[in-house]
Structure formats: C-alpha cells, structure tokens
Design an enzyme around this catalytic site. Structure first.
Site, PDB file in Angstrom:
ATOM      1  N   GLY A   1     -15.849  29.417  54.526  1.00  0.00           N
ATOM      2  CA  GLY A   1     -14.904  28.287  54.925  1.00  0.00           C
ATOM      3  C   GLY A   1     -15.626  27.135  55.472  1.00  0.00           C
TER       4      GLY A   1
ATOM      5  CD  GLU B   1     -20.354  30.316  49.863  1.00  0.00           C
ATOM      6  OE1 GLU B   1     -19.766  29.533  49.120  1.00  0.00           O
ATOM      7  OE2 GLU B   1     -21.310  31.241  49.334  1.00  0.00           O
TER       8      GLU B   1
ATOM      9  CD  GLU C   1     -16.828  20.773  51.190  1.00  0.00           C
ATOM     10  OE1 GLU C   1     -17.236  21.606  50.246  1.00  0.00           O
ATOM     11  OE2 GLU C   1     -16.500  21.182  52.339  1.00  0.00           O
TER      12      GLU C   1
ATOM     13  CB  CYS D   1     -18.460  26.395  48.808  1.00  0.00           C
ATOM     14  SG  CYS D   1     -18.587  27.919  47.839  1.00  0.00           S
TER      15      CYS D   1
ATOM     16  CG  ASP E   1      -5.929  31.262  53.560  1.00  0.00           C
ATOM     17  OD1 ASP E   1      -5.103  30.901  52.781  1.00  0.00           O
ATOM     18  OD2 ASP E   1      -6.707  30.594  54.292  1.00  0.00           O
TER      19      ASP E   1
END
Length: 520
Positions: free
Chosen positions: A235, A257, A389, A291, A186
C-alpha cells in the site's frame, strides 16, 4: 454498462456464496461500488477486533496439522490450486474487471502471476527450506547444520488494485512453508480474493489455515498486525510506515511494498517508435494504478521529438472502454477517490504551467470514473505530480542531454521501487541499470519482466518499502532458522587457562592455514 448487466455478471447467489466464506464478521457492512457504473455491487460484511482475534486463534490451532502434513502434501495441494486457477480464470477475470475497472488483458496478468507463483513455491519450497550443513567454526572438530521451521501465523494485508496477484505473492509462499495466514482484504477486491481463496480450499488448503477478515485498516488491520508473527503489507508509504512501526513494537518482522514514482529512461540509441509503443503499456496498464507503473519519462534530446510525437499519437489512439472482453486497451479508475486524486494532480500541474499533450480530461461518456490517459510536459518541482505518486494514468515527459543527467534525475526521488531503461544496446542499458536506486530495473520493458520473474526478489529501496517478495527470499521471510552444532569428539576444546595456553598456538596456526587455503 448498466447495473443490470453487472448484477447478471456477478449474480446475487454467487456473491452471497463468496461473502459467506467470511466466517469472522460482525453486523457492520460496507457498500462496494462497481467502477464501470458507479452503482452498488454488493454489501460486504465487516469484521471486528474480536473477530480477528478469534480467526487468529483458530488459524494457529489449524497450522500444526498443516505443518505436520509435510512438503509433499502441500506441493500436491498447491499444484492442484494452480490448475483450478486456470480452469476458473473466466470467472476470476469477470470479478477482477467488475471490482477494479481494469481491462480483461490487464486482469489476466493477475491470473498468470497467481498461477506462476503457486507453481514456483509448490516446487521449490522443500529445496529452499531444506536442512543444510554450514562451515563450522573449527572444521573437523565441529559440525554445523541450519534448519528452518515455519512461523506459525502470517498476517497479509492486501490492496484493492491487484488483489489476486499481490495477495498470492505473499500468501502462497507462507502456505508452502507450512504457516497459516490471516488475510485482511480490501473491500474493493473482496470478491476476487474470495473466489481465489475458494480455488485453494477446493484444492485442499484447510479453510481454518487461511481465514479472511475485512474492515478498516486502523481497526481490523491493526488487529491483524497484533495477532501475527510476521506481517506483509502492500500500500501507501505513510500507511506502510505505521504498519512497520507497529510490527517493530512487537518485535516481529515485516515486508512492506510501498509507493513509487517510477522513472523510464529512453536513451539516445533507442528506436523512438518502438520505445514509444512499449512505454505506453508501462504507463497506463491498470490506468496507472500499479505500484510499479511508470510516471516519469526522461528521453534523450536527440530522439525526444520523434519519441514524444509517436508516444502522444499512440496514447490518443488507445481504446478506452468498460467492455468485459479484450477490445479495450485501458479501462476505468477504481473509485471516486482515485478520480479526485488524478484530476487534482492534472489541474494543479496545468494551473502552474504544465502542458497537456494528450488526455487531461474525464470521460463521463464512458463511465463515472473514467479519465483519459494523460501526457504532460514542462512539469516543475512546485507541482504535486512532480515528486508525489499520482497512482493514475498520468505521465510526465522531460528531456535529458546525457546518460549521467538521466540517472541523476531518475534517482532524484524519495522512492526506489521500479525503473526502466529503453536502449538499442542491452549492454549499455545494463551498465546504467547498476546505477539506478531501484529494487527492480527493466530493460526494454516497463515492469513485467521483473514482476513476472517469481524466482527473483521484488521490493523497494528508500521509502518504497522493506523486505522482498518472490524468489527464495520470499519464502525465507516466513521461516525461522535454527543452527545446530555438534562436537565430533576428535579433540577436546580448551576449558581451562592451562589448556588455552597449550592450544592457542595450534588454533592460530589453523586460522592461518584456512586463510591460505581460501577457506571461509
């Protein structure tokens, strides 16, 4: 912190040296922002689809020598990399803070995790991937062995929030197995990841075995999936679903994940003050941009008032800074997009009747993307933050009247990544842990127990992902198994109808005897 200070911290020459590692780039660039200031940090060269293809071809060629070098060589290299990570930790911490906006202590978690996972796979890869005998279909007459060979090229697509930890948790086991890796970083975590890779290269990992590319996911990320033999993605659930579908279309495996709406249950037998102190880190580490961060707290009515009072008091006392040392408890959000998302969730909740017990406001007095750690109550189903989320420093507290209600509400989500139970009785908490729909459950801790347990698998249930990283499972995903069976020549197996007629009774007797002997 001024832009001048940022520039001095990560000097132009050092930035140039790091981005020079990106051998596969086009003329396009992207501006990377420093979260603490909102000012440009550097220009990152981007890759094209052709760059990805060239990097993949080079990595496949280099992988053969890396595989042939053997486990002992790779063990020595990875153990040296472990040491270099620790030796270079101050620069890595500077880079992580500068790119992510997190505190130094929370940045240190990444270095600790990277070193741990590197040591673990350096020392365990050969044992996990060793050739072993398995029970043959017909004992004595046949012998069966299973061996493993590494998949040639692994694609790893890493996020901005934990670039070093989440990157190494996928890359290191692939390297230990003998695979090559093509990584799409990223933009926001590029310098941190490039400096990390530099340590592994200096330890002896060939640069060609681990090329890094950068660019938009819908172009460069897709090209990575199209070029590899297995893909790892960390992500969001929508993006991860598309990655999994693209991988399935090529008949390659994927570990994903993805998102979470992670619950924390505070049982009636917990000490409310201790639980409040421990729960804060679970909610606000890295400003909730993690996460496995906790976003929902369900506390038993018998201690709800005491817990909430102590929790809010401690949240309001947190030190929020842009300091490049350990004086800060919480830092900054990483981008304008993150700030907009968090502020949007809080505004929506308040508009629809939620109560703000702490925080709820931006902190422009500290920096452009700072948002005060926020505690909400009276959150209802019609609010965005109820089921979606937030991925920021926002947690909702609700009360429950029983263990059964707590479990039901914790499981009432499309996600199943991480969960936590705080209790005065570990036995009590363990019984409830088995009823939670989550890939990881932590008792009297938020996430660090399972996250740091590199010998144990980590991943999500439901829409939180597919597959597992860490533990033996984390390296076996990068290996192809091969079963080799041989006839021992003691007795010829039947080939004709007459031979089957003669031997069928004997074979039925063998099955019955094996059952009595409890032989698998």
């Amino acid at each position: 912190m001024s832009p001048h200070t940022i520039a001095a911290l990560v000097g132009a020459r050092r930035r140039d040296a790091l981005v020079a590692q990106l051998s596969y780039t086009s003329s396009d660039t992207a501006t990377v922002i420093a979260p603490f200031t909102g000012q440009p940090l550097h220009e990152l060269p981007l890759s094209s689809i052709r760059d990805v293809q060239d990097a993949a071809a080079s990595a496949r060629h280099a992988q053969q020598a890396w595989k042939t070098a053997g486990f002992a060589h790779r063990r020595r290299v990875l153990l040296r990399a472990h040491d270099l990570l620790l030796e270079r930790r101050e620069e890595l911490l500077d880079l992580l803070q500068t790119e992510s906006g997190k505190t130094r202590g929370q940045a240190f978690e990444e270095i600790f995790q990277a070193a741990s996972v590197t040591r673990y796979y350096a020392l365990s890869a050969q044992r996990v991937l060793a050739t072993r005998r398995r029970r043959a279909g017909i004992p004595l007459l046949m012998t069966t062995r299973v061996s493993y060979s590494p998949k040639q090229l692994i694609g790893v697509i890493t996020p901005w929030n934990y670039p070093i930890a989440l990157g190494t948790m996928d890359i290191v086991p692939a390297l230990a197995a003998g695979s090559a890796v093509i990584q799409k970083i990223d933009n926001q975590g590029a310098l941190s990841m490039l400096a990390t890779r530099e340590a592994y290269l200096d330890a002896g990992v060939p640069a060609e075995v681990w090329p890094i590319v950068a660019g938009p996911g819908n172009k460069v990320g897709n090209a990575v999936v199209d070029s590899c033999d297995y893909v790892c993605f960390t992500g969001s659930t929508p993006t991860g679903t598309r990655v999994g579908e693209r991988a399935a279309g090529r008949l390659i495996g994927a570990s994903l994940e993805l998102g979470g709406k992670n619950p924390l249950i505070v049982l009636g037998d917990a000490d409310p003050d201790t639980a409040a102190a421990d729960a804060i880190y679970a909610c606000f580490s890295s400003m909730g941009q993690l996460c496995v961060s906790i976003e929902r707290i369900y506390v038993h009515t018998s201690i709800a008032d005491a817990f909430t009072r102590e929790f809010v008091k401690r949240v309001e006392s947190l030190t929020q800074t842009a300091a490049l040392d350990n004086t800060g408890d919480v830092g900054s959000l990483t981008s304008a997009a993150q700030l907009e998302r968090v502020q949007g969730h809080v505004t929506d909740a308040v508009t629809k009747g939620a109560t703000v017990l702490a925080g709820g406001t931006t902190r422009p007095d500290i920096g452009p993307y700072f948002f005060a750690p926020t505690v909400l109550t009276n959150v209802t189903e019609d609010m965005q933050c109820y089921a979606n989320e937030t991925f920021g420093p926002v947690v909702a507290i609700a009360t429950v009247a029983s263990d059964t209600e707590a479990i039901a509400r914790a499981n009432d989500t499309e996600f199943g990544l991480n969960a936590s139970i705080f209790s005065g009785s570990v036995a009590h908490a363990r019984r409830l842990a088995d009823r939670l729909d989550a890939g990881s459950v932590n008792i009297n801790e938020g996430y660090r127990g399972s996250f740091s347990s590199v010998d144990a698998p980590m991943g999500g249930m439901k829409h939180s992902g597919l597959g597992r990283r860490n533990g033996p499972e984390g390296i076996l995903r990068f290996a192809q198994s091969r079963t080799v069976s041989q006839s021992n020549g003691i007795l010829q197996l039947p080939r004709t109808g007459a031979e089957f007629a003669a031997m069928a009774g004997l074979m039925v007797t063998l099955l019955s005897v094996l059952k009595v002997m409890r032989r698998r």
